[in-house]
Design a protein around this motif. Structure first.
Motif, short mmCIF file in Angstrom:
data_model
loop_
_atom_site.label_atom_id
_atom_site.label_comp_id
_atom_site.label_asym_id
_atom_site.label_seq_id
_atom_site.Cartn_x
_atom_site.Cartn_y
_atom_site.Cartn_z
N ALA A 137 0.83 -1.21 0.00
CA ALA A 137 0.00 0.00 0.00
C ALA A 137 0.86 1.26 0.00
O ALA A 137 0.55 2.24 -0.68
CB ALA A 137 -0.94 0.00 1.20
N VAL A 138 1.96 1.24 0.74
CA VAL A 138 2.86 2.40 0.78
C VAL A 138 3.49 2.61 -0.59
O VAL A 138 3.56 3.74 -1.09
CB VAL A 138 3.94 2.22 1.87
N LYS A 139 3.94 1.53 -1.22
CA LYS A 139 4.54 1.66 -2.56
C LYS A 139 3.53 2.16 -3.57
O LYS A 139 3.83 3.01 -4.41
CB LYS A 139 5.11 0.31 -3.01
N ARG A 140 2.29 1.64 -3.49
CA ARG A 140 1.25 2.07 -4.42
C ARG A 140 0.92 3.55 -4.21
O ARG A 140 0.73 4.30 -5.16
CB ARG A 140 0.01 1.20 -4.22
N ARG A 141 0.90 4.00 -2.95
CA ARG A 141 0.63 5.40 -2.67
C ARG A 141 1.73 6.28 -3.23
O ARG A 141 1.47 7.32 -3.83
CB ARG A 141 0.50 5.62 -1.16
N GLU A 142 2.99 5.88 -3.03
CA GLU A 142 4.10 6.67 -3.55
C GLU A 142 4.06 6.74 -5.07
O GLU A 142 4.32 7.80 -5.65
CB GLU A 142 5.43 6.07 -3.07
N GLN A 143 3.74 5.62 -5.73
CA GLN A 143 3.65 5.62 -7.20
C GLN A 143 2.53 6.53 -7.68
O GLN A 143 2.70 7.31 -8.62
CB GLN A 143 3.42 4.19 -7.71
N THR A 144 1.38 6.46 -7.01
CA THR A 144 0.26 7.31 -7.37
C THR A 144 0.60 8.79 -7.16
O THR A 144 0.24 9.64 -7.98
CB THR A 144 -0.98 6.93 -6.55
N LEU A 145 1.30 9.07 -6.08
CA LEU A 145 1.70 10.45 -5.80
C LEU A 145 2.66 10.97 -6.87
O LEU A 145 2.53 12.12 -7.32
CB LEU A 145 2.36 10.52 -4.41
N GLN A 146 3.59 10.12 -7.31
CA GLN A 146 4.50 10.52 -8.39
C GLN A 146 3.74 10.77 -9.68
O GLN A 146 4.00 11.75 -10.39
CB GLN A 146 5.56 9.45 -8.61
N ASP A 147 2.79 9.89 -10.01
CA ASP A 147 1.97 10.07 -11.20
C ASP A 147 1.18 11.38 -11.13
O ASP A 147 1.09 12.12 -12.11
CB ASP A 147 1.00 8.90 -11.39
N TYR A 148 0.61 11.65 -9.98
CA TYR A 148 -0.17 12.88 -9.80
C TYR A 148 0.71 14.11 -10.01
O TYR A 148 0.32 15.04 -10.71
CB TYR A 148 -0.80 12.90 -8.40
N ARG A 149 1.89 14.10 -9.41
CA ARG A 149 2.78 15.26 -9.55
C ARG A 149 3.21 15.45 -11.01
O ARG A 149 3.30 16.57 -11.50
CB ARG A 149 3.99 15.10 -8.65
N ARG A 150 3.48 14.35 -11.71
CA ARG A 150 3.88 14.44 -13.11
C ARG A 150 2.75 15.03 -13.95
O ARG A 150 2.96 15.93 -14.76
CB ARG A 150 4.24 13.04 -13.63
N LEU A 151 1.52 14.53 -13.73
CA LEU A 151 0.38 15.03 -14.50
C LEU A 151 0.05 16.47 -14.13
O LEU A 151 -0.35 17.26 -14.98
CB LEU A 151 -0.83 14.12 -14.29
N GLN A 152 0.22 16.83 -12.87
CA GLN A 152 -0.04 18.20 -12.43
C GLN A 152 0.95 19.15 -13.11
O GLN A 152 0.58 20.25 -13.53
CB GLN A 152 0.07 18.32 -10.91
N ALA A 153 2.20 18.74 -13.26
CA ALA A 153 3.19 19.56 -13.95
C ALA A 153 2.81 19.74 -15.41
O ALA A 153 2.96 20.84 -15.97
CB ALA A 153 4.57 18.93 -13.83
#
Length: 117
Positions: free
Chosen positions: A81-97
Motif C-alpha cells: 500500500a505504501v509503494k502504491r501510494r508513492e507511485q500514485t503520488l509521483q503520477d499525480y505530480r507528473r500530471l499536475q506539472a
C-alpha cells in the motif's frame, strides 16, 4: 483529547435513562464505559512516558508512523500500500506539472484539447 471525548460519551450513555429500563443495554454500556476508561488511562500513561507523537499530515512527506514501519514485515500488504501510494503520488505530480505547462501556453485548439485530456 479523543480518548477524553470517548470517556465523556460513554459516561453520558451510562447516565441515559434507557440504561435503567434495559439491563442488557446497561451491561453493554457499562462494558463500553470500562473499555473507554482503560483506553484513556493507557493513553495517559503513554503521554506521561514521553512517547513521540505520530507525524502530522501537514508535513507532506510521510503519513506512515515510524511504528508502522516495524510491522512492514509482518503485514506485507502495508508495504504494498505504501509503494502504491508513492507511485500514485509521483503520477499525480507528473500530471499536475503537465497541466500547469499547458495552462501557461497560449490557448489554441491543440493545447486546449491536451489540457482537457
Amino acid at each position: 483529547a479523543m480518548s477524553k471525548s470517548a470517556v465523556k460519551i460513554s459516561s453520558d450513555l451510562l447516565s441515559n435513562p434507557l440504561c435503567e429500563q434495559d439491563p442488557a443495554f446497561l451491561e453493554m454500556v457499562t462494558a463500553f464505559d470500562t473499555a473507554m476508561k482503560r483506553m484513556d488511562s493507557f493513553n495517559q500513561e503513554k503521554v506521561s512516558a514521553g512517547e513521540p507523537d505520530p507525524p502530522s499530515l501537514s508535513g507532506g512527506t510521510s503519513v506512515i508512523s515510524p511504528r508502522a514501519c516495524r510491522f512492514s514485515s509482518v503485514f506485507p500488504s502495508l508495504n504494498v500500500a505504501v509503494k502504491r501510494r508513492e507511485q500514485t503520488l509521483q503520477d499525480y505530480r507528473r500530471l499536475q506539472a503537465k497541466v500547469e505547462k499547458y495552462e501557461e501556453k497560449e490557448r489554441t485548439g491543440p493545447v486546449l484539447a491536451k489540457l482537457h485530456q
